[in-house]
Design an enzyme around this catalytic site. Structure first.
Site, PDB file in Angstrom:
ATOM      1  N   PHE A  51       0.839  -1.203   0.000  1.00 46.32           N
ATOM      2  CA  PHE A  51       0.000   0.000   0.000  1.00 46.32           C
ATOM      3  C   PHE A  51       0.874   1.254   0.000  1.00 46.32           C
ATOM      4  CE2 PHE A  51      -2.500  -3.402   1.861  1.00 46.32           C
ATOM      5  CZ  PHE A  51      -3.653  -3.336   1.094  1.00 46.32           C
ATOM      6  N   HIS A  52       1.810   1.283  -0.895  1.00 49.51           N
ATOM      7  CA  HIS A  52       2.643   2.466  -1.071  1.00 49.51           C
ATOM      8  C   HIS A  52       3.282   2.437  -2.458  1.00 49.51           C
ATOM      9  CE1 HIS A  52       5.747  -0.386   0.611  1.00 49.51           C
ATOM     10  NE2 HIS A  52       6.390   0.076  -0.440  1.00 49.51           N
ATOM     11  N   ALA A  53       3.843   3.582  -2.829  1.00 44.87           N
ATOM     12  CA  ALA A  53       4.667   3.682  -4.041  1.00 44.87           C
ATOM     13  C   ALA A  53       5.991   4.299  -3.622  1.00 44.87           C
ATOM     14  CB  ALA A  53       3.976   4.554  -5.084  1.00 44.87           C
TER      15      ALA A  53
END
Ligand code: TYD
Length: 140
Positions: A51-53
Site C-alpha cells: 500500500f505504497h509507491a
C-alpha cells in the site's frame, strides 16, 4: 505496455535440487545495482502489505517459497499477478503503487532494492500518489 514485467533467472539445478545465483553486474539479470535486500515471511493469514509507491526506488520481487498476489497500479491502470516461482523476478519500477495479498503460510518474498531504506522515498497515501501521477494522455 503491461505493468507486469518478469525477469527470468537461470536455475542451476542438478539432481540435488535447484539454485539461483544473482550477482551484481551480471548480464542485466537485475537492471540496477542492488543496494539492499529484504524478505517478508511469516505473514499472517489474511494480512495484506505494501500500500505504497516509491518516488525513485526500483525493486525486483522474487517469491522464493510459497506464493502471494501482487497488485501494481501506475495511476492509469491496475494489474495483478501471482508470484510463486523462485526463478522469476517481478520488476517494480518507481512510481508504481503496490499491494501484496493472499500470502501462503510458507511464503518468503525476497526483494532486491536499488537504494538504501529511506522513508522519504515512500508515498503511503493513495490520493497523494494519484496527485503525482502523470496521466497517459498527457505523457510525451
Ligand atoms: P513497510 O514498508 O511498512 O512494509 P510493507 O510495505 O511490506 O508493508 O515496512 C515495515 C517496517 O520495516 C517499517 O517500520 C519500515 C521497516 N523497514 C526497514 O527498516 N528497512 C527496509 O528495508 C524495509 C523494507 C522496511
Amino acid at each position: 505496455m503491461s505493468l507486469v514485467k518478469w525477469i527470468n533467472f537461470q536455475s542451476l539445478g542438478d539432481e540435488r535440487g535447484s539454485l539461483v545465483a544473482l550477482e551484481i553486474g551480471m548480464e542485466k539479470a537485475v537492471p540496477f545495482d542492488i543496494k539492499r535486500v529484504y524478505y517478508i515471511y511469516h505473514t499472517g493469514q489474511g494480512v495484506s502489505r505494501g500500500f505504497h509507491a516509491h518516488k525513485n526506488l526500483k525493486q525486483v520481487a522474487i517469491c522464493v517459497a510459497g506464493s502471494c498476489r501482487m497488485v501494481l497500479d501506475d495511476g492509469n491502470t491496475r494489474e495483478e499477478t501471482r508470484l510463486s516461482c523462485p526463478t522469476k523476478g517481478l520488476l517494480i519500477e518507481s512510481m508504481i503503487w503496490r499491494e501484496m495479498h493472499d500470502f501462503s503460510e510458507d511464503c518468503v518474498l525476497l526483494v532486491l532494492a536499488s537504494e538504501h531504506y529511506d522513508e522519504r522515498d515512500y508515498i503511503r497515501c493513495y490520493a497523494d500518489f494519484m496527485a503525482k501521477v502523470v496521466p497517459y494522455d498527457i505523457r510525451v
